[in-house]
Design an enzyme around this catalytic site. Structure first.
Site, PDB file in Angstrom:
ATOM      1  CG  PHE A 171      -2.027  18.151  56.430  1.00 47.32           C
ATOM      2  CD1 PHE A 171      -1.273  18.287  55.282  1.00 47.32           C
ATOM      3  CD2 PHE A 171      -2.398  19.299  57.119  1.00 47.32           C
ATOM      4  CE1 PHE A 171      -0.897  19.545  54.819  1.00 47.32           C
ATOM      5  CE2 PHE A 171      -2.035  20.555  56.671  1.00 47.32           C
ATOM      6  CZ  PHE A 171      -1.288  20.679  55.519  1.00 47.32           C
ATOM      7  CB  SER A 189       3.090  28.061  71.679  1.00 54.52           C
ATOM      8  OG  SER A 189       2.798  26.689  71.777  1.00 54.52           O
TER       9      SER A 189
END
Ligand code: FAD
Length: 302
Positions: free
Chosen positions: A231, A30
């Site tokens: 991040f 995905s």
């Protein structure tokens, strides 16, 4: 045929599909995108989605800024993916700053355009926002969705193999994860990580609690050291020292950095598949190239 062998064969099929032969069976991959409303970034996201259909992904998810900050953009991207009609569209839904009414309206809209799956999160309060709205934690949002929509949506939740950065203890974090599953989560996607053992251990720990839902590893391709380091600091992901030091050494030699990054991430993916991970969820940052490069490298490393 063993499960590992089956997954490896499917990986090979993906490589073949990239080379132009038959696509792989749906369900293994995905991909996640972030919303952009206009301009060339929007076009790039579209082209990336198109390119990634090569992987025959199970779904494309679109993130949502907490507090409704990207509501329009998320909706637009989800509607576009739904209209493309190739890959199922999965919106992320964050609880922070939302009310029961705002979530009800959003769910109704999503149902009307055929959305059947959601990634349900607490979200992070944007700086300056004081009110948390009607949902303090993701579990409350899951309970509400189940209350008003029954089983209309498949619900994915977040999991943290290296623990959520705010959590007081690993044990409690895993307890809160168990509670989200009890409240109705069907599957989970992890924060990205580069330590395969963190994932395997997390999965063992939740199995000990009787949790059997699929927990799909989130995979972040490595393309830019500074951005990745930033991040990772924010979301509590450790970049192992040996990887960090090498990435630092490459400095502005982006070609070498990206080649090394693709090999490292492909090795991680192969180890996860060998460890029976139920799939891989790619954080695409709206770019197809780094994901396809990892998948190709997986073939050469397997
Ligand atoms: P929760 O499961 O609610 O947990 C949040 C924190 O609270 C944890 O530290 C947990 O231990 C603690 N906690 C949980 N329940 C309780 C309780 N009952 N009492 C006390 N403490 C509790 N963010 C966005 O803004 N938009 C996105 O689209 C988005 N997509 C994401 C997709 C994935 C796959 C992942 C892994 C993260 C995503 N995030 C997104 C980031 C996420 O919103 C943040 O990590 C957020 O800080 C936590 O969300 P959560 O759903 O895990 O929260």
């Amino acid at each position: 045929m063993s499960r590992v062998r089956g997954l490896l064969n499917q990986t090979t099929t993906v490589i073949n599909s990239i080379k132009g032969s038959a696509p792989m069976t749906q369900g293994q991959y995905s991909c996640e995108f972030f919303p952009i409303r206009a301009n060339e970034g929007h076009q790039r996201a579209r082209e990336s989605r198109l390119a990634l259909t090569e992987l025959n992904p199970e779904f494309y998810s679109v993130t949502s800024g907490a507090g409704g900050s990207t509501r329009e953009g998320t909706l637009q991207a989800i509607e576009e993916i739904a209209e493309e009609g190739v890959t199922p569209a999965v919106p992320h839904l964050t609880g922070v700053g939302e009310t029961r009414d705002s979530v009800s309206a959003l769910l109704e809209h999503y149902r009307s355009i055929g959305v059947q799956r959601l990634v349900v999160l607490r979200g992070d309060r944007p700086s300056g926002m004081i009110e948390h709205g009607d949902f303090r934690y993701a579990i409350e949002l899951i309970e509400f969705i189940r209350e008003i929509s029954g089983s209309a949506f498949h619900i994915d939740v977040a999991a943290y193999p290296e623990a959520h950065p705010e959590t007081p203890s690993f044990r409690e974090d895993i307890g809160f994860f168990r509670d989200k599953v009890k409240a109705g989560a069907d599957s989970a996607i992890t924060q990205y990580f580069y330590n395969v053992d963190a994932y395997l251990r997390f999965r063992d720990d939740i199995a000990d609690l009787g949790i059997t839902i699929p927990v799909v590893p989130g995979i972040m391709p490595i393309t830019n050291y500074k951005q990745l380091a930033r991040f990772s600091d924010t979301c509590g992901t450790e970049i192992p020292r040996w990887i960090r030091r090498r990435l630092e050494d490459y400095q502005d030699d982006l070609d070498s950095l990206r080649a090394f990054g693709a090999d490292v991430v492909a090795l991680l993916c192969n180890q996860l598949i060998e460890g029976d991970a139920p799939g891989l969820h790619f954080y695409t940052l709206n770019r197809s190239g780094p994901v396809l490069r990892v998948v190709k490298a997986m073939g050469s490393l397997a």
